[in-house]
Design an enzyme around this catalytic site. Structure first.
Site, PDB file in Angstrom:
ATOM      1  N   SER A 142       1.167  -1.716  -0.244  1.00  0.00           N
ATOM      2  CA  SER A 142      -0.021  -0.008   0.320  1.00  0.00           C
ATOM      3  C   SER A 142       0.954   1.426  -0.090  1.00  0.00           C
ATOM      4  CB  SER A 142      -1.224  -0.136   1.152  1.00  0.00           C
ATOM      5  OG  SER A 142      -2.003   0.941   1.076  1.00  0.00           O
ATOM      6  N   GLU A 237      -9.738  -4.546  -5.524  1.00  0.00           N
ATOM      7  CA  GLU A 237      -9.049  -3.809  -5.018  1.00  0.00           C
ATOM      8  C   GLU A 237      -9.281  -2.305  -5.774  1.00  0.00           C
ATOM      9  OE1 GLU A 237      -5.266  -3.312  -3.339  1.00  0.00           O
ATOM     10  OE2 GLU A 237      -4.250  -6.022  -3.654  1.00  0.00           O
ATOM     11  N   HIS A 267      -7.222  -5.810  -0.932  1.00  0.00           N
ATOM     12  CA  HIS A 267      -6.305  -4.841  -0.156  1.00  0.00           C
ATOM     13  C   HIS A 267      -5.182  -5.581   0.409  1.00  0.00           C
ATOM     14  CE1 HIS A 267      -4.378  -1.413  -0.283  1.00  0.00           C
ATOM     15  NE2 HIS A 267      -3.683  -0.897   0.850  1.00  0.00           N
TER      16      HIS A 267
END
Length: 294
Positions: A142, A237, A267
Site C-alpha cells: 500500500s 481492490e 487489499h
C-alpha cells in the site's frame, strides 16, 4: 476453500465498525494485522534503523547477509511493525533472507517528507553496515510500496546503487486519485475507498505541494534505471488501477515488471497468510522472484 478463506478475512474486517480518528485507526490496523502471531521459530531483534526503531527478523536457514527492507502500509498515517510482523517474517522465510521492518514516522504528526527521510536513513544505515545494494530487496504494501518507489527514485537522484529488486503489494502510487478502479471496484473493496484515501493524502501531503509530485505519486516518476519489480494486487481492490498503471509505466521505461492480479483477493491480503492460502502462495511467488534477482 479459497472463497471460504477470503470470506473469513472479510468477516474479520467487518466485525467492528470502521474506526474514527487516528489513534483508533492505528489501534484497529494493529489488531487485525496481528490477529495471528509470528511463527515460534522466528527470532526478533529491535535495532536502530538510522535513527528510527526497526525490527530485524530471521527465520531458520535464512541467509543473514541478504535483507528485505520493508515499509508497512497504512496510508502514511497508521500501520506499524506490529501490524505487519507476520507478513514480513513469512516474506523473509520465503525469500530465505533476513528482514528489517522500519518504524517510520507517521502523518499527520509528521507529514511528507518525514517517512521518505526515515526510509533513506534506514537504507544508509544498511549500506554503512556493509550490506551491498545488490543484496537488498526493498518492499512494502500500500503506502509502504509507494514509499519503496519514492526511496528508489531518491537513490537514483543521488547517484546511489539500486537494490536488487522491489516487491510491491497493493501499491498506492497515485495520490491524485485518478485511477478508474477507485470507482469501479468501490463496492468490492472492504478496506480502501476514495474518501478514506483523500483523508490520508490530506494528512500526509503539505498544502503547498502538488500531489502529482513523483515523490508523492511515484506513478508519475521517471522509472528508468529502477530494478526489477514484482507487483502483486488483488482483483477486488480499488487500487487495482494504481498497480496496473505502474506496471505499464515500468514497461515503458524498460524496467522489468511482473504484474500479478490475484482473483478474489482484497487489499494487502498477504497480511493474513496464516489463514489464507492465497497469501502464502503470493509470498512463495515473492520468494522465487527475490531468489532469482539476488
Amino acid at each position: 476453500m479459497a472463497e471460504d478463506e477470503i470470506d473469513a478475512i472479510r468477516a474479520l474486517l467487518a466485525s467492528k465498525p470502521r474506526p474514527v480518528g487516528w489513534a483508533a485507526r492505528r489501534a484497529r490496523l494493529d489488531e487485525v494485522g496481528s490477529v495471528w502471531p509470528v511463527a515460534p521459530d522466528v527470532t526478533l531483534e529491535t535495532v536502530d534503523a538510522g535513527g528510527r526503531p526497526g525490527e530485524v527478523l530471521l527465520a531458520p536457514e535464512s541467509d543473514p547477509t541478504k535483507i528485505l527492507l520493508f515499509f508497512h502500509g497504512g496510508g502514511y498515517c497508521s500501520g506499524s511493525i506490529l501490524s505487519h510482523r507476520r507478513m514480513v517474517t513469512e516474506a523473509g522465510r520465503a525469500c530465505g533472507l533476513r528482514t528489517l521492518a522500519l518504524d517510520y514516522r507517521l502523518a499527520p504528526e509528521h507529514p511528507f517528507p518525514a517517512a521518505l527521510d526515515d526510509a533513506r536513513a534506514a537504507w544508509r544505515r544498511l549500506r554503512e553496515s556493509g550490506v551491498e545494494a545488490g543484496r537488498i530487496v526493498v518492499g512494502g504494501d500500500s503506502a509502504g510500496a509507494g514509499l519503496a518507489l519514492a526511496l528508489m527514485q531518491r537513490l537514483r537522484e543521488e547517484g546511489e546503487a539500486q537494490p536488487a529488486c522491489a516487491w510491491l503489494v497493493s501499491p498506492w502510487t497515485d495520490l491524485t486519485m485518478s485511477g478508474a478502479t477507485l470507482t469501479s471496484k468501490d463496492a468490492d473493496d472492504p478496506l480502501i475507498h476514495k474518501t478514506y484515501l483523500e483523508a490520508l493524502a490530506s494528512a500526509y501531503v503539505p498544502d503547498d505541494m502538488d500531489r502529482a509530485n513523483p515523490s508523492l505519486s511515484p506513478l508519475f516518476a521517471d522509472l528508468s534505471g529502477f530494478p526489477p519489480m514484482l507487483i502483486q494486487v488483488g482483483s477486488e481492490e480499488t487500487l487495482l488501477s494504481d498497480a496496473a498503471r505502474l506496471a505499464e509505466a515500468a514497461g515503458g521505461a524498460r524496467v522489468a515488471a511482473t504484474l500479478e492480479v490475484w482473483p478474489r483477493m482484497i487489499h494487502a491480503w498477504p497480511l493474513w497468510n496464516a489463514r489464507l492460502n492465497a497469501g502464502r502462495r503470493a509470498l512463495a511467488h515473492l520468494g522465487a522472484f527475490a531468489r532469482s534477482a539476488l
